[in-house]
Write a protein that holds these residues in place. Structure first.
Motif, short mmCIF file in Angstrom:
data_model
loop_
_atom_site.label_atom_id
_atom_site.label_comp_id
_atom_site.label_asym_id
_atom_site.label_seq_id
_atom_site.Cartn_x
_atom_site.Cartn_y
_atom_site.Cartn_z
N TYR A 8 0.82 -1.20 0.00
CA TYR A 8 0.00 0.00 0.00
C TYR A 8 0.87 1.26 0.00
CZ TYR A 8 -3.22 -3.53 1.82
OH TYR A 8 -3.96 -4.67 2.00
N LEU A 9 0.27 2.32 -0.52
CA LEU A 9 0.91 3.63 -0.41
C LEU A 9 -0.16 4.61 0.06
CD1 LEU A 9 3.59 5.19 -0.85
CD2 LEU A 9 2.64 5.89 -3.07
N GLN A 10 -0.06 5.01 1.32
CA GLN A 10 -0.94 6.02 1.88
C GLN A 10 -0.35 7.38 1.52
OE1 GLN A 10 -3.85 5.96 4.17
NE2 GLN A 10 -3.83 8.10 3.59
N MET A 11 -1.12 8.19 0.78
CA MET A 11 -0.63 9.50 0.34
C MET A 11 -1.49 10.59 0.98
SD MET A 11 0.10 8.71 -3.68
CE MET A 11 -1.63 8.59 -4.10
N ASN A 12 -0.84 11.41 1.78
CA ASN A 12 -1.52 12.49 2.49
C ASN A 12 -1.01 13.85 2.02
OD1 ASN A 12 -2.87 10.57 4.22
ND2 ASN A 12 -0.96 10.41 5.38
N THR A 13 -1.77 14.87 2.31
CA THR A 13 -1.40 16.25 1.97
C THR A 13 -0.89 16.32 0.53
OG1 THR A 13 -0.59 16.34 4.26
CG2 THR A 13 -0.28 18.30 2.91
N LEU A 14 -1.69 15.80 -0.37
CA LEU A 14 -1.27 15.73 -1.77
C LEU A 14 -1.13 17.12 -2.39
CD1 LEU A 14 -3.37 12.63 -2.74
CD2 LEU A 14 -0.91 12.86 -3.13
N LYS A 15 -0.17 17.21 -3.30
CA LYS A 15 0.13 18.45 -3.99
C LYS A 15 -0.03 18.25 -5.50
CE LYS A 15 3.76 19.39 -0.59
NZ LYS A 15 5.22 19.67 -0.40
N PRO A 16 -0.28 19.31 -6.24
CA PRO A 16 -0.38 19.15 -7.71
C PRO A 16 0.85 18.48 -8.32
CG PRO A 16 -1.23 21.29 -7.05
CD PRO A 16 -0.63 20.67 -5.81
N GLU A 17 2.02 18.71 -7.75
CA GLU A 17 3.23 18.10 -8.28
C GLU A 17 3.33 16.59 -8.01
OE1 GLU A 17 3.01 20.81 -6.34
OE2 GLU A 17 4.69 20.90 -4.88
N ASP A 18 2.39 16.06 -7.25
CA ASP A 18 2.31 14.61 -7.06
C ASP A 18 1.58 13.93 -8.21
OD1 ASP A 18 1.76 15.24 -3.59
OD2 ASP A 18 3.63 14.54 -4.52
N THR A 19 1.01 14.70 -9.10
CA THR A 19 0.29 14.15 -10.24
C THR A 19 1.23 13.32 -11.12
OG1 THR A 19 -1.33 15.94 -10.29
CG2 THR A 19 -0.97 14.73 -12.35
N ALA A 20 0.85 12.07 -11.34
CA ALA A 20 1.69 11.14 -12.11
C ALA A 20 0.97 9.81 -12.23
CB ALA A 20 3.04 10.94 -11.41
N GLN A 27 1.16 -2.15 -14.17
CA GLN A 27 0.79 -1.32 -15.32
C GLN A 27 0.59 0.15 -14.95
OE1 GLN A 27 0.63 -2.39 -18.64
NE2 GLN A 27 1.74 -4.04 -17.61
N GLY A 28 0.47 0.42 -13.68
CA GLY A 28 0.35 1.80 -13.23
C GLY A 28 -1.08 2.23 -12.98
N THR A 29 -1.23 3.23 -12.12
CA THR A 29 -2.52 3.83 -11.83
C THR A 29 -2.34 5.35 -11.79
OG1 THR A 29 -4.43 3.80 -10.33
CG2 THR A 29 -2.26 3.63 -9.31
N GLN A 30 -3.27 6.06 -12.41
CA GLN A 30 -3.14 7.51 -12.53
C GLN A 30 -3.60 8.21 -11.26
OE1 GLN A 30 -2.09 9.57 -15.31
NE2 GLN A 30 -2.19 11.15 -13.72
N VAL A 31 -2.78 9.13 -10.80
CA VAL A 31 -3.14 10.01 -9.68
C VAL A 31 -3.08 11.44 -10.20
CG1 VAL A 31 -2.47 10.89 -7.42
CG2 VAL A 31 -2.35 8.44 -7.91
#
Length: 124
Positions: free
Chosen positions: A80-92, A116-120
């Protein structure tokens, strides 16, 4: 052989949170270190976080340290990857990867299997 499938990506506002999941197939999942990488348009694929085979050791890119948490459940063959306080630069596009090294490693070339990847996408 290990096959990896990511899920959990999506669109979120800046400051929000997402949890990415990666399920693995194969009998030897617990012997692999696991990692998350990401690739933004026009950029190289970069390391985000890594975790050792036991889960006892983790590593993070400086850009996500303190905001993201990597974890694993060997019984469920999940990472798992818990992602908090996301920023626009995390887009990938975020990729799950498995490494035979067993330790939490940052080197992209040390990972043997990739999902295969997942879009954030993080909106401002």
């Amino acid at each position: 052989q290990v096959q990896l499938v990511e899920s959990g990506g999506g669109l979120v506002q800046a400051g929000g949170s997402l949890i990415l999941s990666c399920v693995a197939s194969g009998r030897t999942f617990s012997s692999y270190a696991m990692g998350w990488f990401r690739q933004a348009p026009g950029k190289e694929r970069e390391f985000v976080a890594g975790i050792s085979w036991s889960g006892g050791s983790t590593r993070y890119a400086d850009s996500v340290k303190g905001r993201f948490i990597i974890s694993r459940d060997n019984a469920k063959k999940m990472v798992y990857l818990q992602m908090n306080t996301l920023k626009p630069e995390d887009t990938a596009v975020y990729y799950c990867a498995a490494s035979r090294t067993t330790i939490a490693t940052m080197g992209r070339n040390l990972y043997d299997y990739w999902g295969q990847g997942t879009q954030v996408t993080v909106s401002s």
